[in-house]
Design a protein around this motif. Structure first.
Motif, PDB file in Angstrom:
ATOM      1  N   HIS A  97     -14.025  -0.853  -8.284  1.00 54.67           N
ATOM      2  CA  HIS A  97     -15.177  -1.191  -9.123  1.00 54.67           C
ATOM      3  C   HIS A  97     -15.806  -2.504  -8.655  1.00 54.67           C
ATOM      4  N   ASP A  98     -15.070  -3.302  -7.889  1.00 55.12           N
ATOM      5  CA  ASP A  98     -15.617  -4.431  -7.126  1.00 55.12           C
ATOM      6  C   ASP A  98     -15.795  -3.990  -5.675  1.00 55.12           C
ATOM      7  N   ASN A  99     -16.515  -4.785  -4.872  1.00 55.74           N
ATOM      8  CA  ASN A  99     -16.400  -4.620  -3.422  1.00 55.74           C
ATOM      9  C   ASN A  99     -14.931  -4.800  -3.056  1.00 55.74           C
ATOM     10  N   ASP A 100     -14.428  -3.995  -2.142  1.00 57.21           N
ATOM     11  CA  ASP A 100     -13.015  -4.121  -1.814  1.00 57.21           C
ATOM     12  C   ASP A 100     -12.708  -3.678  -0.384  1.00 57.21           C
ATOM     13  N   PHE A 101     -11.439  -3.885   0.006  1.00 55.01           N
ATOM     14  CA  PHE A 101     -10.876  -3.391   1.254  1.00 55.01           C
ATOM     15  C   PHE A 101      -9.656  -2.555   0.895  1.00 55.01           C
ATOM     16  N   GLU A 102      -9.516  -1.383   1.550  1.00 55.56           N
ATOM     17  CA  GLU A 102      -8.478  -0.439   1.170  1.00 55.56           C
ATOM     18  C   GLU A 102      -7.681   0.028   2.388  1.00 55.56           C
ATOM     19  N   ILE A 103      -6.387   0.263   2.173  1.00 56.02           N
ATOM     20  CA  ILE A 103      -5.484   0.778   3.205  1.00 56.02           C
ATOM     21  C   ILE A 103      -4.834   2.050   2.675  1.00 56.02           C
ATOM     22  N   PHE A 104      -4.787   3.083   3.518  1.00 57.88           N
ATOM     23  CA  PHE A 104      -4.145   4.349   3.180  1.00 57.88           C
ATOM     24  C   PHE A 104      -3.107   4.664   4.255  1.00 57.88           C
ATOM     25  N   ILE A 105      -1.906   5.054   3.842  1.00 56.44           N
ATOM     26  CA  ILE A 105      -0.806   5.275   4.780  1.00 56.44           C
ATOM     27  C   ILE A 105      -0.062   6.557   4.409  1.00 56.44           C
ATOM     28  N   ASP A 106       0.018   7.500   5.350  1.00 58.18           N
ATOM     29  CA  ASP A 106       0.838   8.699   5.195  1.00 58.18           C
ATOM     30  C   ASP A 106       1.890   8.667   6.302  1.00 58.18           C
ATOM     31  N   PRO A 107       3.114   8.244   6.000  1.00 58.42           N
ATOM     32  CA  PRO A 107       4.100   8.037   7.060  1.00 58.42           C
ATOM     33  C   PRO A 107       4.455   9.288   7.866  1.00 58.42           C
ATOM     34  N   ASP A 108       4.572  10.461   7.199  1.00 59.29           N
ATOM     35  CA  ASP A 108       5.025  11.643   7.929  1.00 59.29           C
ATOM     36  C   ASP A 108       3.922  12.652   8.208  1.00 59.29           C
ATOM     37  N   GLY A 109       2.704  12.372   7.771  1.00 61.57           N
ATOM     38  CA  GLY A 109       1.569  13.218   8.140  1.00 61.57           C
ATOM     39  C   GLY A 109       1.536  14.582   7.483  1.00 61.57           C
ATOM     40  N   THR A 118       0.516  15.069   4.348  1.00 62.90           N
ATOM     41  CA  THR A 118      -0.519  14.861   3.319  1.00 62.90           C
ATOM     42  C   THR A 118       0.056  14.713   1.917  1.00 62.90           C
ATOM     43  N   HIS A 119       1.361  14.743   1.763  1.00 63.82           N
ATOM     44  CA  HIS A 119       1.995  14.500   0.471  1.00 63.82           C
ATOM     45  C   HIS A 119       2.773  13.192   0.538  1.00 63.82           C
ATOM     46  N   LEU A 120       2.956  12.556  -0.624  1.00 62.40           N
ATOM     47  CA  LEU A 120       3.708  11.304  -0.720  1.00 62.40           C
ATOM     48  C   LEU A 120       3.147  10.257   0.251  1.00 62.40           C
ATOM     49  N   TYR A 121       2.015   9.691  -0.146  1.00 64.58           N
ATOM     50  CA  TYR A 121       1.374   8.670   0.689  1.00 64.58           C
ATOM     51  C   TYR A 121       0.957   7.495  -0.188  1.00 64.58           C
ATOM     52  N   TYR A 122       0.559   6.410   0.478  1.00 64.29           N
ATOM     53  CA  TYR A 122       0.294   5.150  -0.206  1.00 64.29           C
ATOM     54  C   TYR A 122      -1.188   4.787  -0.141  1.00 64.29           C
ATOM     55  N   GLU A 123      -1.639   4.125  -1.215  1.00 61.09           N
ATOM     56  CA  GLU A 123      -2.995   3.563  -1.258  1.00 61.09           C
ATOM     57  C   GLU A 123      -2.887   2.111  -1.724  1.00 61.09           C
ATOM     58  N   PHE A 124      -3.670   1.255  -1.089  1.00 56.87           N
ATOM     59  CA  PHE A 124      -3.672  -0.177  -1.407  1.00 56.87           C
ATOM     60  C   PHE A 124      -5.115  -0.656  -1.415  1.00 56.87           C
ATOM     61  N   GLU A 125      -5.485  -1.439  -2.428  1.00 57.70           N
ATOM     62  CA  GLU A 125      -6.841  -1.984  -2.523  1.00 57.70           C
ATOM     63  C   GLU A 125      -6.755  -3.466  -2.864  1.00 57.70           C
ATOM     64  N   ILE A 126      -7.705  -4.241  -2.330  1.00 57.27           N
ATOM     65  CA  ILE A 126      -7.739  -5.685  -2.593  1.00 57.27           C
ATOM     66  C   ILE A 126      -9.185  -6.141  -2.654  1.00 57.27           C
ATOM     67  N   ASN A 127      -9.485  -7.087  -3.555  1.00 55.28           N
ATOM     68  CA  ASN A 127     -10.831  -7.645  -3.634  1.00 55.28           C
ATOM     69  C   ASN A 127     -10.819  -9.095  -3.141  1.00 55.28           C
ATOM     70  N   ALA A 128     -11.962  -9.740  -3.232  1.00 52.09           N
ATOM     71  CA  ALA A 128     -12.088 -11.098  -2.699  1.00 52.09           C
ATOM     72  C   ALA A 128     -11.388 -12.138  -3.571  1.00 52.09           C
ATOM     73  N   LEU A 129     -10.911 -11.762  -4.751  1.00 55.93           N
ATOM     74  CA  LEU A 129     -10.102 -12.637  -5.592  1.00 55.93           C
ATOM     75  C   LEU A 129      -8.610 -12.497  -5.282  1.00 55.93           C
ATOM     76  N   ASN A 130      -8.284 -11.689  -4.274  1.00 51.10           N
ATOM     77  CA  ASN A 130      -6.887 -11.424  -3.903  1.00 51.10           C
ATOM     78  C   ASN A 130      -6.148 -10.672  -5.019  1.00 51.10           C
ATOM     79  N   THR A 131      -6.885  -9.857  -5.781  1.00 48.37           N
ATOM     80  CA  THR A 131      -6.286  -8.973  -6.767  1.00 48.37           C
ATOM     81  C   THR A 131      -6.026  -7.636  -6.105  1.00 48.37           C
ATOM     82  N   VAL A 132      -4.834  -7.072  -6.329  1.00 51.57           N
ATOM     83  CA  VAL A 132      -4.459  -5.856  -5.609  1.00 51.57           C
ATOM     84  C   VAL A 132      -4.163  -4.708  -6.566  1.00 51.57           C
TER      85      VAL A 132
END
Length: 340
Positions: free
Chosen positions: A97-109, A111-125
């Motif tokens: 809902h803010d401008n952000d940067f996001e990381i998505f990781i699927d270790p075994d490829g 498409t199930h059980l994967y991670y999402e990470f988001e961070i804004n300029a306030l360093n809120t994750v």
């Protein structure tokens, strides 16, 4: 079981790849990405629109570096920006809902059980685990946290100060393998020569200055903010990050290499099975039953596989031989893909 249709991305299968080198020393995090720690890492290609070449190139540059060691997976992101703002301060808020940067990781490829990470300029994750993509009925696990996560943000300008001489904001992230290994093959960190599926996204809202504050620009016809832009490393061909099969390939390297990446032949087989999965789901939505004949799904397209389809009233299984002749690759109605 979710039997609704699944939009087929309008894109050639050509995910980006990145050779991730080992870190040469400890990271002292301050959000700056121009220090010696990052000198041995190459920048990714500049981000593009999430839909790919069918859309204009982003107006603001975004790029990423990656490194790894025995403890962590490291990320550095640089986001050029003349309007640096953020509002959300509570962890696990909906950061996009803010401008952000996001990381998505699927270790075994798969498409199930994967991670999402988001961070804004306030360093809120916001960090979460996806049991499976939303299209497959997968719930997000918001209570999941990356134990030992470290992040830092650097502002080249002034946060939430319209009129400031803003140039960019940058992010550093260290994710311990102790958490990421949870969904990894064999429950361990990657070894040199192996790859994980990874992608990055930048959310960018249209804002204007009202009473000395950044505010999202509202569409007068709807009374709501205009849709955000989504800029990514490896394009998706659809406005949806939750198609892990289209994320990039991050190859982990040590001093012995590898120095380059060539798409393993089975990855092409997986993609063709994935296309059949899209079409089988869409066939059911249109007809109320699954196609039993591959010709009903393959049409006049060119294919390298000879698939086998098995169906029941509620499920399907599509498979094709592995390229080395050792076993078969399978995909089922909820998108899970594996080899036997």
């Amino acid at each position: 079981m979710n039997r609704s249709g699944v939009p087929e991305p309008k894109i050639e299968f050509a995910p980006k790849h990145y050779i991730c080198r080992r870190a040469s020393g400890p990271l002292e995090m301050d959000g700056r990405v121009d220090k010696p720690f990052w000198a041995g890492a190459e920048w990714t290609d500049d981000f593009v629109d999430i839909e790919g070449d069918s859309r204009p190139k982003p107006a603001k540059r975004t790029r990423v570096k990656m490194l790894w060691d025995d403890d962590c997976f490291y990320f550095a992101a640089e986001l050029m920006e003349d309007q640096i703002w953020a509002t959300l301060t509570e962890r696990d808020s909906v950061i996009f809902h803010d401008n952000d940067f996001e990381i998505f990781i699927d270790p075994d490829g798969d498409t199930h059980l994967y991670y999402e990470f988001e961070i804004n300029a306030l360093n809120t994750v916001w960090d979460l685990l996806l049991v499976k993509p939303y299209r497959d009925g997968g719930p997000p696990v918001n209570g999941w946290d990356i134990r030992g996560l470290k992040t830092a943000v650097h502002i080249d300008g002034e946060l939430n100060r319209p009129g400031a001489a803003n140039r960019k904001w940058s992010v550093e992230v260290a994710m311990p393998w102790a958490s990421l290994r949870e969904c990894a093959p064999y429950g361990r960190p990657p070894a040199a020569g192996e790859f994980w599926r990874v992608n990055f996204s930048r959310v960018e809202w249209q804002v204007e200055v009202q009473e000395g504050t950044y505010r999202k620009v509202v569409n007068p016809d709807t009374g709501k903010p205009y849709p955000e832009d989504n800029w990514v490393w490896s394009p998706m061909g659809i406005i949806n990050m939750h198609y892990p099969e289209l994320w990039g390939y991050v190859v982990f390297a040590d001093e012995n290499g590898p120095e380059s990446f060539e798409l393993p032949p089975d990855e092409r087989v997986k993609w063709e099975l994935r296309k059949l999965y899209y079409r089988q789901r869409n066939y059911f939505e249109a007809n109320g039953t699954f196609a039993k004949d591959e010709k009903q799904l393959m049409g006049d397209d060119s294919w390298s596989i000879v698939p086998r389809i098995e169906t029941t009233g509620k499920t399907f299984l599509i498979s094709a031989p592995a390229t080395d002749g050792n076993g078969r690759l399978y995909i089922r109605e909820d998108g899970k893909l594996w080899k036997e």
